[in-house]
Design an enzyme around this catalytic site. Structure first.
Site, PDB file in Angstrom:
ATOM      1  CG  ASP A   1      -0.259   0.093   2.506  1.00  0.00           C
ATOM      2  OD1 ASP A   1       0.992   0.219   2.520  1.00  0.00           O
ATOM      3  OD2 ASP A   1      -0.940   0.073   3.537  1.00  0.00           O
TER       4      ASP A   1
ATOM      5  CG  ASP B   1      -5.864  -5.503   1.775  1.00  0.00           C
ATOM      6  OD1 ASP B   1      -6.475  -4.695   1.053  1.00  0.00           O
ATOM      7  OD2 ASP B   1      -5.506  -5.215   2.938  1.00  0.00           O
TER       8      ASP B   1
ATOM      9  CB  CYS C   1     -11.495 -27.312   8.314  1.00  0.00           C
ATOM     10  SG  CYS C   1      -9.988 -26.427   7.884  1.00  0.00           S
TER      11      CYS C   1
ATOM     12  CB  CYS D   1      -6.387 -26.094   7.924  1.00  0.00           C
ATOM     13  SG  CYS D   1      -6.814 -25.921   9.663  1.00  0.00           S
TER      14      CYS D   1
ATOM     15  CB  CYS E   1      -9.077 -28.775  11.173  1.00  0.00           C
ATOM     16  SG  CYS E   1      -9.850 -27.188  11.629  1.00  0.00           S
TER      17      CYS E   1
ATOM     18  CG  HIS F   1      -9.295 -22.779  11.036  1.00  0.00           C
ATOM     19  ND1 HIS F   1      -9.768 -23.951  10.501  1.00  0.00           N
ATOM     20  CD2 HIS F   1     -10.359 -21.936  11.082  1.00  0.00           C
ATOM     21  CE1 HIS F   1     -11.065 -23.833  10.260  1.00  0.00           C
ATOM     22  NE2 HIS F   1     -11.453 -22.620  10.596  1.00  0.00           N
TER      23      HIS F   1
END
Lengths: 370, 370
Positions: free
Chosen positions: A93, A266, A304, A306, A309, A335
């Site tokens: 930015d 974002d 999930c 991930c 998890c 996660h």
């Protein structure tokens, strides 16, 4: 050419589209969510972990890096990619949003903004030219123009003044910009005023940037006002250029943004709420820090896959967070970013199959808004 | 049989030896350093990262886990291994050291110790039987007897009283202990008094534990006094049983401990100093947090092959630590544990080659003590 964008599929019933964004550090699929690495690190994560959860393009903050460790130091290190060991694309930015958020600590003139560091109170001056210089030192793939983000609510007169300055500053940024391996995006302002959003978009398109951001939204206005401004603004932006909605990343807004033709997002939300012990699921937020999960040996989200998890229970993660163990917020961060990246993957798949509006309906059947 | 230990090589010139420790959760080579996972996590790390730096057997703290999240909760979770997703062996201390460190917050009787939680001030009672019950709930591979660790300095009379109580409590722990998949180690006390160390060791050996710890050292006494006590105490311990020096983990003390016949070590030092921005090298400590490293783009240790040294510079890690980014202390922690585990590997290789005393000489040629 620093940046090339191609729309590979346009939905027939809405503005959603699938695209490929080619940058100096590789190509990414859009719509895309960019994890935020404010201080040259996505909080708690290594670059490998960011990639493992599906992160491909990250955002870093010019204001923070300018103050600490300093853009000159990062230039000496060989640029931000090398400094932080991230070989994929980076968007920076301009520092505008942070500088204007400092309130009484900053003073605005046509030339630029004088502000005091939030770290040590030292005085600094940012101009459009300075914002470009700093971002060129950082060496991001995509840089942003130095803009004035009006607060919400603000009156028409103030919003007009801010957007006109943003347009003049956008021109100065473009004139100052030198790096051929870096693209510079314009930023549409105009608060929640339809006429001002139109004016801003048309003036910026006149300047011919390789991509356009929509700034000044998700700053406190009702979501309906944001969606209305998106519907209107996107209509004035060229179809062949990428569109980036700044600072937006709650799951519902991602789905609604994509449907309205946004390609890039974002937001600190997924990583910030993770550090407060809150995780995202398709049913909404789950505050794993709460006492009701103390003896809950299920994963954060049983659907999930991930790392968190697959290997840990809510009870364990709650314990870690209550005990102040860093591993706890590492797991919730993994996660949440995995959830968002998987959501974006589902969104891209739905566009590919011409079913994004059906996907939206299904998404909102499950999702409980906070 | 919960534990089996075999000495596979005994050095000819000193007491150093190479061994194999067989536990319910696998076999490890000794001499070994155990990373500390006080609250069911090695601070900042995943189990995979602990393994990647060479950690094989970890220590966790009974006092902390009893208070939070509670040993009953961990038992319900299926035990500590499953709760924290660590499938290798775990040693738990007895809570004695922590409880006795609470000072005015605890009251000692023959029955046990009444103390107040450092978290919420609530009152609790620990006895030898309770310490065993808690450790059986946790399900560690190696449990420790509930001992009284005398402070340093203390007089002969107090040290005698503490060691006698420790012996009586060791007997009560042994009587209370039921789990056949868990080994229970005795702990030698006696402060820095040669006659008391001898008395303690002989009394504990009489009780016939499968392993013996040496406690109450590295609590403020000069290193020479510690080495003297090791020379003396190890002489009274059976050669066929593992010997564990509690709370010791600075590189120089590891080398000196091994030479004196120690098989197991644990210490928070490598992980704690990492979080203060200090890293270990073969030349001593390096405070990467210091300003002199701000523009130093070399790795923490140019001779090191850990994840942090392969990918990041001192300048970057210093920036992360100064900016409060968790990734900074993750990287210094990885480096420090990798350094210690590699040191232990070098030590084991030196014993295997019959060159441990030569290794010690070479080590101290390079190493600058703090």
């Amino acid at each position: 050419m620093a940046l090339d964008f191609s729309v590979i599929q346009q939905d027939k019933s809405c503005r959603a589209r699938l695209g490929l964004l080619h940058t100096t550090h590789g190509t990414v699929e859009t719509p895309i969510f960019m994890p935020v690495g404010t201080q040259a690190a996505v909080k708690t994560m290594t670059p490998e972990e960011v990639k493992e959860v599906g992160g491909r393009l990250i955002l870093s903050n010019t204001y923070h890096l300018y103050l600490r460790p300093g853009h000159e130091l990062i230039r000496e290190a060989g640029g931000l990619h090398r400094f932080m060991n991230w070989d994929g694309p980076i968007l920076t930015d301009s520092g505008g949003f942070q500088v204007f958020s400092l309130g009484p600590l900053r003073k605005i003139s046509e030339e630029g903004v004088t502000f005091r560091s939030h770290i040590d109170g030292s005085e600094h001056f940012f101009s459009p030219e300075k914002a470009v210089e700093v971002q060129e030192s950082l060496g991001s793939d995509i840089a942003m123009v130095f803009d004035e983000c009006a607060p919400y609510p603000c009156n028409h007169e103030y919003a007009l003044e801010a957007l006109q300055r943003t347009t003049r500053w956008a021109g100065r940024c473009k004139d100052a910009h030198r790096r051929e391996d870096q693209a510079l995006f314009g930023i549409v302002q105009g608060s929640t005023f339809a006429d001002l959003r139109q004016k801003s978009a048309l003036e910026l398109v006149e300047l011919d940037f390789p991509g356009y951001a929509i700034g000044g939204l998700s700053v406190g206005e009702p979501k309906e006002a944001m969606y209305e401004m998106l519907d209107l603004t996107v209509g004035f932006l060229p179809a062949e250029k990428p569109r980036y909605l700044m600072g937006v990343g709650s799951p519902d807004c991602l789905v609604e943004g994509v449907v309205r033709g946004i390609d890039m997002f974002d937001c600190v939300l997924p990583t910030r709420i993770a550090r407060n012990g809150t995780v995202l699921t398709h049913h909404g937020k789950l505050v794993v820090r709460n006492a009701e999960y103390a003896r809950d040996f299920k994963p954060l989200d049983p659907t999930c896959d991930c790392y968190a998890c697959r290997n840990y229970s809510r009870a364990y993660i709650r314990h870690l967070i209550k005990a102040g163990e860093v591993l706890g917020i590492r797991l919730t961060t993994i996660h949440n970013l995995h959830f968002i990246q998987k959501l974006m993957q589902e969104i891209r798949d739905a566009i590919r199959q011409g079913e994004i509006l059906e996907y939206r309906d299904k998404f909102f059947e499950n999702y409980q808004q906070a």
